[in-house]
Design an enzyme around this catalytic site. Structure first.
Site, PDB file in Angstrom:
ATOM      1  N   ASP A  85      -0.270   5.060   0.950  1.00 50.34           N
ATOM      2  CA  ASP A  85      -0.560   6.057   1.990  1.00 50.34           C
ATOM      3  C   ASP A  85      -0.514   5.439   3.374  1.00 50.34           C
ATOM      4  O   ASP A  85      -1.267   4.511   3.679  1.00 50.34           O
ATOM      5  CB  ASP A  85      -1.934   6.685   1.759  1.00 50.34           C
ATOM      6  CG  ASP A  85      -1.937   7.553   0.522  1.00 50.34           C
ATOM      7  OD1 ASP A  85      -0.928   8.231   0.284  1.00 50.34           O
ATOM      8  OD2 ASP A  85      -2.948   7.543  -0.201  1.00 50.34           O
ATOM      9  N   ASP A  92       0.865  -1.173   0.000  1.00 52.74           N
ATOM     10  CA  ASP A  92       0.000   0.000   0.000  1.00 52.74           C
ATOM     11  C   ASP A  92       0.910   1.234   0.000  1.00 52.74           C
ATOM     12  O   ASP A  92       2.111   1.114   0.279  1.00 52.74           O
ATOM     13  CB  ASP A  92      -0.868  -0.048   1.265  1.00 52.74           C
ATOM     14  CG  ASP A  92      -1.616   1.233   1.523  1.00 52.74           C
ATOM     15  OD1 ASP A  92      -2.330   1.682   0.604  1.00 52.74           O
ATOM     16  OD2 ASP A  92      -1.496   1.780   2.641  1.00 52.74           O
ATOM     17  N   GLY A 116     -10.362  10.223  -2.734  1.00 55.50           N
ATOM     18  CA  GLY A 116     -10.541  11.648  -2.469  1.00 55.50           C
ATOM     19  C   GLY A 116     -11.933  12.169  -2.816  1.00 55.50           C
ATOM     20  O   GLY A 116     -12.543  12.910  -2.042  1.00 55.50           O
ATOM     21  N   ALA A 118      -7.546  19.430  -8.609  1.00 51.75           N
ATOM     22  CA  ALA A 118      -6.701  20.476  -8.011  1.00 51.75           C
ATOM     23  C   ALA A 118      -5.985  19.948  -6.776  1.00 51.75           C
ATOM     24  O   ALA A 118      -4.806  20.259  -6.543  1.00 51.75           O
ATOM     25  CB  ALA A 118      -7.566  21.683  -7.643  1.00 51.75           C
ATOM     26  N   THR A 161      -2.928   0.497  -4.458  1.00 52.63           N
ATOM     27  CA  THR A 161      -3.372   1.662  -3.686  1.00 52.63           C
ATOM     28  C   THR A 161      -4.627   2.272  -4.291  1.00 52.63           C
ATOM     29  O   THR A 161      -4.874   2.126  -5.494  1.00 52.63           O
ATOM     30  CB  THR A 161      -2.261   2.741  -3.649  1.00 52.63           C
ATOM     31  OG1 THR A 161      -2.744   3.895  -2.961  1.00 52.63           O
ATOM     32  CG2 THR A 161      -1.842   3.155  -5.044  1.00 52.63           C
TER      33      THR A 161
HETATM   34 MG   LIG Z   1      -2.928   3.054   3.690  1.00 52.68          MG
END
Ligand SMILES: [Mg+2]
Length: 238
Positions: free
Chosen positions: A11, A9, A52, A81, A119
């Site tokens: 993040d 992964d 996101g 952005a 990811t």
């Molecule tokens: Mg993670």
């Protein structure tokens, strides 16, 4: 049993990127004149939602913030952005690799253990992080990067791990996953992968049932290929 492949992964696992993501979200909200600020405790809650765009939508649905309807209309622009802003921050060196990551990856490369990434973050984010962390070697290290919206269902669904395993033409039993979160663990486990968990700043409060092992980071204690082989042997008969 030796692992022939390690799937990471990004993040929270390769680097503590979530603080950089949070900063990028907040900078983007300011740029779009949205009177929003995601502090750490709010962001910790929002991290239950992966992706996101999905995170922005979930925030509007759960917290009913000012200008929520306008934000939903702009969600694609906001996300684009935010991704650009995150990339700029990472290129500037804002996200450092977690302890032991570089060492384990170097050992894996020396031993011809294959490396990949699974990811839910966008590909430009991943590439920026890898370039900042590994320099000109970045493109050679991971043979496949499964990133972002390439599968319909994000973690904790197993889709991204299944895609990576398909692309590597590797059987599940030959690989392990490295994750920092419950969502990631559940995703990897659902794909059948033994999973090593290194909890991060935003996931240390979570529980990790079914993990092959849970350690604070890859240097505590130092995790080597031999350590992983030992854990696999002990983990439900691998
Ligand atoms: Mg993670």
């Amino acid at each position: 049993m030796r692992a022939e492949g390690i799937i990471f992964d990004v993040d929270g696992t390769l680097a503590e990127t979530e603080e950089v993501h949070r900063q990028a979200f907040n900078d983007t909200f300011a740029r779009f004149d949205l009177p929003w600020h995601w502090d750490r405790s709010l962001y910790r809650r929002l991290l239950d939602v992966t992706g996101g765009k999905e995170r922005i939508r979930a925030y509007v649905a759960s917290d009913d913030p000012p200008q929520g309807a306008r934000a939903l209309d702009l969600v694609l622009e906001l996300h684009t952005a935010k991704t650009e802003c995150y990339t700029e921050l990472v290129v500037a060196g804002a996200a450092k690799l977690r302890p032991g990551v570089k060492r384990l990856i170097a050992e894996a490369r020396r031993d011809s253990v294959r490396l990949a990434i699974a990811t839910t973050t966008s590909l430009p984010n991943v590439e920026a992080l890898l370039a900042a962390a590994f320099g000109s070697d970045a493109a050679k290290i991971f043979e496949f990067i499964g990133a972002g919206d390439v599968v319909p269902r994000k973690k904790p669904a197993p889709d991204i791990y299944r895609l990576v395993l398909d692309e590597m033409r590797m059987p599940t039993f030959a690989c392990i996953a490295v994750e920092d979160s419950r969502n990631g663990l559940d995703s990897a486990r659902a794909a059948g992968l033994p999973t090593l968990v290194t909890p991060s700043v935003y996931t240390s409060h979570q529980s990790f049932p079914g993990a092959m092992a849970v350690v604070p980071d890859l240097d505590t204690p130092p995790v080597s290929l031999a350590t992983i082989a030992k854990w696999r042997a002990a983990d439900s008969g691998w």
